[in-house]
Design an enzyme around this catalytic site. Structure first.
Site, mmCIF file in Angstrom:
data_model
loop_
_atom_site.group_PDB
_atom_site.id
_atom_site.type_symbol
_atom_site.label_atom_id
_atom_site.label_comp_id
_atom_site.label_asym_id
_atom_site.label_seq_id
_atom_site.Cartn_x
_atom_site.Cartn_y
_atom_site.Cartn_z
ATOM 1 N N LYS A 58 0.843 -1.204 0.000
ATOM 2 C CA LYS A 58 0.000 0.000 0.000
ATOM 3 C C LYS A 58 0.876 1.252 0.000
ATOM 4 O O LYS A 58 0.609 2.217 -0.720
ATOM 5 C CB LYS A 58 -0.922 -0.008 1.236
ATOM 6 C CG LYS A 58 -2.044 -1.033 1.129
ATOM 7 C CD LYS A 58 -2.803 -1.199 2.438
ATOM 8 C CE LYS A 58 -3.810 -2.338 2.331
ATOM 9 N NZ LYS A 58 -4.506 -2.619 3.607
ATOM 10 N N GLN B 149 -4.229 -1.034 9.862
ATOM 11 C CA GLN B 149 -4.124 -2.366 9.254
ATOM 12 C C GLN B 149 -4.692 -3.421 10.207
ATOM 13 O O GLN B 149 -4.336 -3.472 11.382
ATOM 14 C CB GLN B 149 -2.661 -2.674 8.909
ATOM 15 C CG GLN B 149 -2.458 -4.007 8.213
ATOM 16 C CD GLN B 149 -3.131 -4.085 6.841
ATOM 17 O OE1 GLN B 149 -3.030 -3.165 6.031
ATOM 18 N NE2 GLN B 149 -3.835 -5.179 6.572
ATOM 19 N N ASP C 290 -10.840 3.557 4.675
ATOM 20 C CA ASP C 290 -11.150 2.131 4.592
ATOM 21 C C ASP C 290 -12.666 1.898 4.563
ATOM 22 O O ASP C 290 -13.112 0.777 4.358
ATOM 23 C CB ASP C 290 -10.557 1.398 5.805
ATOM 24 C CG ASP C 290 -9.477 0.411 5.391
ATOM 25 O OD1 ASP C 290 -9.349 0.165 4.174
ATOM 26 O OD2 ASP C 290 -8.783 -0.109 6.273
#
Ligand code: NDP
Length: 284
Positions: A53, A97, A120
């Site tokens: 990412k 994460q 997200d």
């Protein structure tokens, strides 16, 4: 006719290329899109995801703020970091994460992210907005799947869509997006009876289970579009999806490979959401 293999890598590269132009325009106006990436602990798969990412951000001209925290990090310490990132004007998006270590309760931590920085798409406010038909940030994986479905030439309107899996990150937002696109949606899970018969009626199958090849090829309706979200690593290191690829590809009109299907799209949509967050900042 053999199925079209939906090349997520190529589509993701195209989307990232288009983003480059948007980022350049933002930079010309003095706005540098920024993503904070928070990794707690040393989970090897998470380390790879974070590395990928971060590299994709750099390539797209998005600045990243790396926060690697030891496994011993307390919930209070993580919440304090999130509060600092929420207040930092250089940070447009915050990515925590997952999975978090078992000592930290994700249900308390994830809603602490400012919903305007929740790239997200998992903050309750953003999930609620999606369900209300007013999406802001949509979870990256299902968002990417919708792009792949469009690439397959399938209009979801009126189609029978079957989503296998009901997680908050994938299955549920996937179902919400397909419903918003006027599909007739069935969501299956571990208590579903006769999964094979339900999948056999689907014009579109999205498999997000986490069990290698559990969706059998002979369940697939001829001509269906098959999207395989699953990533399962076999003992020999080979990656397998949740769909039995070969036999499914022999019946489907289009199918995603694993790897190279949904995975690259997830990253591309994270970049899209981050640039959207920067554009909201630029407009405010
Ligand atoms: P979860 O483990 O959170 O959810 C799995 C879902 O599958 C649950 O809803 C579960 O049902 C359901 N399920 C389990 N067994 C069965 C069964 N026998 N029949 C029907 N349904 C079943 O997984 P995620 O949604 O987070 O991820 C799913 C897969 O996608 C994983 O392989 C993951 O690695 C991958 N993934 C890939 C991404 C990408 O970018 N390509 C991104 C995110 C995930 P129940 O709710 O009843 O327990």
């Amino acid at each position: 006719m053999p199925a079209v293999i939906l090349d997520g890598k190529a589509l993701a590269a195209r989307i990232r290329g288009e983003l480059g132009g948007q980022v350049a325009q933002l930079r010309a106006r003095g706005i540098e899109p920024g993503l904070a990436v928070v990794l707690v602990g040393e989970d090897p798969a998470s380390q790879i995801y974070v590395r990928n990412k971060t590299a994709a951000c750099a390539q797209a001209g998005i600045r990243t703020f790396d926060h690697r925290l030891p496994p011993s990090t307390s919930e209070a310490e993580l919440l304090a970091l999130i509060a600092r990132l929420n207040a930092d004007p250089a940070v447009d998006g915050i990515l925590i994460q997952l999975p978090l270590p078992s000592t930290i309760d994700a249900r308390r931590v994830l809603p602490a992210v400012d919903p305007r920085k929740d790239v997200d798409g998992i903050h309750p406010e953003n999930v609620g907005r999606l369900l209300m038909g007013e999406p802001r940030f949509v979870a990256c994986t299902p968002f990417g799947v919708m792009k792949l479905v469009a690439e397959a030439g399938l209009s979801p309107a009126g189609a029978n869509a079957v989503v296998v899996g009901r997680s908050n990150m994938v299955g549920k937002p996937m179902a919400a997006l397909l419903l918003a696109a006027d599909a007739t949606v069935t969501v299956c899970h571990s208590k579903t009876r006769d999964l094979a018969a339900i999948v056999a009626r689907a014009d579109l199958v999205v498999a997000a289970v986490g069990r290698p090849e559990m969706v059998r090829g002979d369940w697939i309706k001829p001509g269906a579009v098959v999207i395989d979200v699953g990533i399962n690593r076999r003992a020999d290191g080979k990656l397998l999806g949740d769909v039995e690829f070969g036999p499914a590809a022999a019946r489907a009109s289009a199918i995603t490979p694993v790897p190279g299907g949904v995975g690259p799209m997830t990253i591309a949509m994270l970049l899209v959401n981050t640039v959207t967050a920067a554009e909201i900042r630029a407009a405010s």
